[in-house]
Design a protein around this motif. Sequence first.
Motif, PDB file in Angstrom:
ATOM      1  N   ASP A 181      50.592 -22.795  62.883  1.00 23.36           N
ATOM      2  CA  ASP A 181      51.725 -23.596  62.761  1.00 23.36           C
ATOM      3  C   ASP A 181      52.866 -23.059  63.317  1.00 23.36           C
ATOM      4  OD1 ASP A 181      50.254 -25.275  61.042  1.00 23.36           O
ATOM      5  OD2 ASP A 181      50.882 -24.589  59.038  1.00 23.36           O
TER       6      ASP A 181
ATOM      7  N   ALA B 279      56.756 -27.917  70.975  1.00 26.31           N
ATOM      8  CA  ALA B 279      55.831 -26.910  71.484  1.00 26.31           C
ATOM      9  C   ALA B 279      54.863 -27.396  72.644  1.00 26.31           C
ATOM     10  CB  ALA B 279      55.010 -26.565  70.034  1.00 26.31           C
TER      11      ALA B 279
ATOM     12  N   PHE C  82      53.085 -21.579  66.141  1.00 25.18           N
ATOM     13  CA  PHE C  82      52.945 -21.869  67.701  1.00 25.18           C
ATOM     14  C   PHE C  82      53.094 -23.426  67.647  1.00 25.18           C
ATOM     15  CE2 PHE C  82      51.221 -17.722  68.243  1.00 25.18           C
ATOM     16  CZ  PHE C  82      51.685 -17.382  69.586  1.00 25.18           C
ATOM     17  N   GLY C  83      52.787 -24.319  66.768  1.00 21.56           N
ATOM     18  CA  GLY C  83      52.734 -25.663  67.165  1.00 21.56           C
ATOM     19  C   GLY C  83      53.510 -26.474  65.972  1.00 21.56           C
ATOM     20  N   THR C  84      52.950 -26.797  64.943  1.00 20.04           N
ATOM     21  CA  THR C  84      53.558 -27.936  63.969  1.00 20.04           C
ATOM     22  C   THR C  84      54.911 -27.347  63.640  1.00 20.04           C
ATOM     23  OG1 THR C  84      52.236 -27.040  62.443  1.00 20.04           O
ATOM     24  CG2 THR C  84      51.541 -29.081  63.722  1.00 20.04           C
ATOM     25  N   GLY C  85      55.128 -26.221  63.148  1.00 16.36           N
ATOM     26  CA  GLY C  85      56.472 -25.616  62.771  1.00 16.36           C
ATOM     27  C   GLY C  85      57.171 -25.736  64.139  1.00 16.36           C
ATOM     28  N   PHE C  86      58.581 -25.492  63.763  1.00 17.41           N
ATOM     29  CA  PHE C  86      59.709 -25.457  64.785  1.00 17.41           C
ATOM     30  C   PHE C  86      59.024 -24.124  65.776  1.00 17.41           C
ATOM     31  CE2 PHE C  86      63.898 -24.111  66.488  1.00 17.41           C
ATOM     32  CZ  PHE C  86      64.190 -25.371  66.935  1.00 17.41           C
TER      33      PHE C  86
ATOM     34  N   ASN D  33      54.548 -34.340  64.788  1.00 24.00           N
ATOM     35  CA  ASN D  33      56.084 -34.260  64.538  1.00 24.00           C
ATOM     36  C   ASN D  33      57.026 -33.568  65.839  1.00 24.00           C
ATOM     37  OD1 ASN D  33      55.985 -31.497  64.500  1.00 24.00           O
ATOM     38  ND2 ASN D  33      55.736 -31.336  62.375  1.00 24.00           N
TER      39      ASN D  33
ATOM     40  N   SER E 103      58.669 -30.954  66.361  1.00 24.34           N
ATOM     41  CA  SER E 103      58.413 -29.544  66.437  1.00 24.34           C
ATOM     42  C   SER E 103      56.958 -29.468  67.178  1.00 24.34           C
ATOM     43  CB  SER E 103      58.196 -28.703  65.232  1.00 24.34           C
ATOM     44  OG  SER E 103      59.233 -29.064  64.444  1.00 24.34           O
ATOM     45  N   ASP E 104      56.118 -30.131  66.888  1.00 26.26           N
ATOM     46  CA  ASP E 104      54.871 -30.259  67.592  1.00 26.26           C
ATOM     47  C   ASP E 104      55.044 -30.776  69.142  1.00 26.26           C
ATOM     48  OD1 ASP E 104      51.971 -30.201  67.956  1.00 26.26           O
ATOM     49  OD2 ASP E 104      52.009 -32.345  67.798  1.00 26.26           O
TER      50      ASP E 104
ATOM     51  N   ALA F  57      62.922 -24.031  59.405  1.00 32.35           N
ATOM     52  CA  ALA F  57      61.449 -24.181  59.705  1.00 32.35           C
ATOM     53  C   ALA F  57      60.703 -22.597  59.171  1.00 32.35           C
ATOM     54  CB  ALA F  57      61.301 -24.312  61.368  1.00 32.35           C
TER      55      ALA F  57
ATOM     56  N   GLU G 229      57.757 -22.688  56.729  1.00 30.58           N
ATOM     57  CA  GLU G 229      56.594 -21.771  56.952  1.00 30.58           C
ATOM     58  C   GLU G 229      56.325 -20.750  55.776  1.00 30.58           C
ATOM     59  OE1 GLU G 229      54.199 -22.530  59.102  1.00 30.58           O
ATOM     60  OE2 GLU G 229      55.582 -24.258  59.890  1.00 30.58           O
TER      61      GLU G 229
END
Lengths: 370, 251
Positions: B209, A92, B211-215, A86, A88-89, A361, A365
């Motif tokens: 998550d 990152a 670090f990566g897939t989350g914002f 996605n 965000s990925d 986000a 989470e």
Amino acid sequence: MDGRDLTARRLRREELLKLAAAAGGAVLVGGPTAAAHAARTQLEAESGRLQVLDWAGYGNDGGQSMFAQYVKKHPGNKPQFTYMTNESDALAKIHAGLSPDLFRPYVGWVKYFATSGLVQPWSPKLIPNFKHLNPFMVKAGQYNGKQYGIPDDWGFDAILYRSDKVHPKAKSWGLLFDERYKGKIAWFDDLEMITIAGLYLRFKNPWNQSDSELKKSQDLLKSKKHLVRLTWSSETNLWEAFGSGEVWIAYAWPNDWVQMKKKKLKVVYMHPKEKPIAWVGMFMLLKGSPRPRLAHAYVDAWSSAKSAKWLEDNYGYGHANTVARPSSSDLLRALQLTNPKAVTEPNAHLDRDIPRRATYARLWEEVKAS
Amino acid sequence: MYSLFPGKHGFTLEAWRAFVHSSVYLSLFWKSVKMSLIVSAVVVALAYPVAYYLALSGTKRKYVLLLVLIAPFLTSYLLRVLAWKVILGDQGVLNTFLFWTGLRSHDHPISQLLYSRFAVMLVLAYVWVPFVALPIFVALESLDRRLLEAASDLGASRRQAFVRVTLPLSMPGVVAGFLFVFIPTLGEFITPSLVGGTSGYMYGNQIVDLFGTGFPDWETGSVLAIFLLGVVAALTLVFARFSQIRDVAAS
């Protein structure tokens, strides 16, 4: 930025001299057309393979037809892919040091990336197929009058369900929270779930919820999480679970509907009364890309009518190229491909910038961790 | 908030404050601790008899059997985890068998087998059994058999000899094996993401998550990772100390 800016930025003095010599020679031998061709050839001599950060299914893992035109024109520079789950990925990965030439966030992220300093505007003049792209979607890719996003694929975020197993009480996002189907529901692993909760709760602006609204959205998701079998982040996860009957109801994209129909499952792709969220894929050019011309050529290939038709026929997504038409009349109707504003009101909510994205986000989470 | 380096990207303890005051992250950590403890205990209980048989049964083929035990390590970790999806799914081997026997109908498979906390613990136990069997095997192999003979001569039954001699002397291997499982499973994220679904989500997944897939929220992600590192380091020290004491006592 237009084509001249790119030229000035990329060429050093000696390269300019070589270019001038090549152009001059070509003028003497073949006239102005040959000169332009020589200049173009020189400019396109960008070194290194084109680096593309894209979604699974859009690279060498099945999406080859979409950039076949590019590979044909640049056989010596086939694109190299890294995949994103996605936006965000992708963000990152870029922060962690990945340097793709281009990548594909969706329309809700145009403002974010345009103001992030990570991307630069495209030069539409270098994309011959640009003129065929849906003007509404083209405008959605602009920020401060500059074309940061080139629209390509588009579709909806809606609900896929097994019609032989599920009997919705209403056409609503509420089906994702239906207690009757505990353990048979799949959500999407993305902060967009906060927006969907806001849509279901009928908030005025689900993309910009107040603190109290955000709390209500998060509370809803936390209270309904026990119904959810899995939150999917890649479509193959979803296809596997949905195809094998582990999941009957899912947040899904049109391609998922196509794939499940191919498996002969009785499926309905439901547009909820609160309206689906529409997305438009936006190619973005990374600032400092060493291969901007190749990136433009790649996007041009994706924007052609041939590629667009292939995408519609095989993935069930719409394409911004207004000339293309899918073979299936069902798909034409389902996506309203003849409606240039299918992605917006009154048909759907076009995805948009979330000013408090980091907060959304964090709340998402926390839902997963709860 | 305290800031040592004022500025946009200065050092701040804000993420630590949020972590300590967040019941969500600590609850998730505790859930992961419980899952890892259960997995570690089950694995030790499964691995001990295997290691005992290999080390003390006197079989000549013990090294061949040991090789068979660790043979799964020759295949990909992902492959071993994914194979369980074929076994545990609604249409998987187990449910199909139940349909065939008539114990379950096709419309009512046992859904809790896959995408659940149980699935995560089962797969982790399977993956880590050989890891635990090895240190216990080594501890039992180095056992001085004359001690068992002495226990027998002094009238101890086989059970008493095991409880009073074999088990205490193999404890360093058991503790090492326990740690071999507990530490990596506490931060595990691949297995939960493949077979865990929403209920099998673990602390390690949250770090990934963040670090990566989350914002990307690297500050919170770093806090979670450092906390995990600290807990694991402390536990290792405690176990190491405990193990040394037992060693001394045994000697």
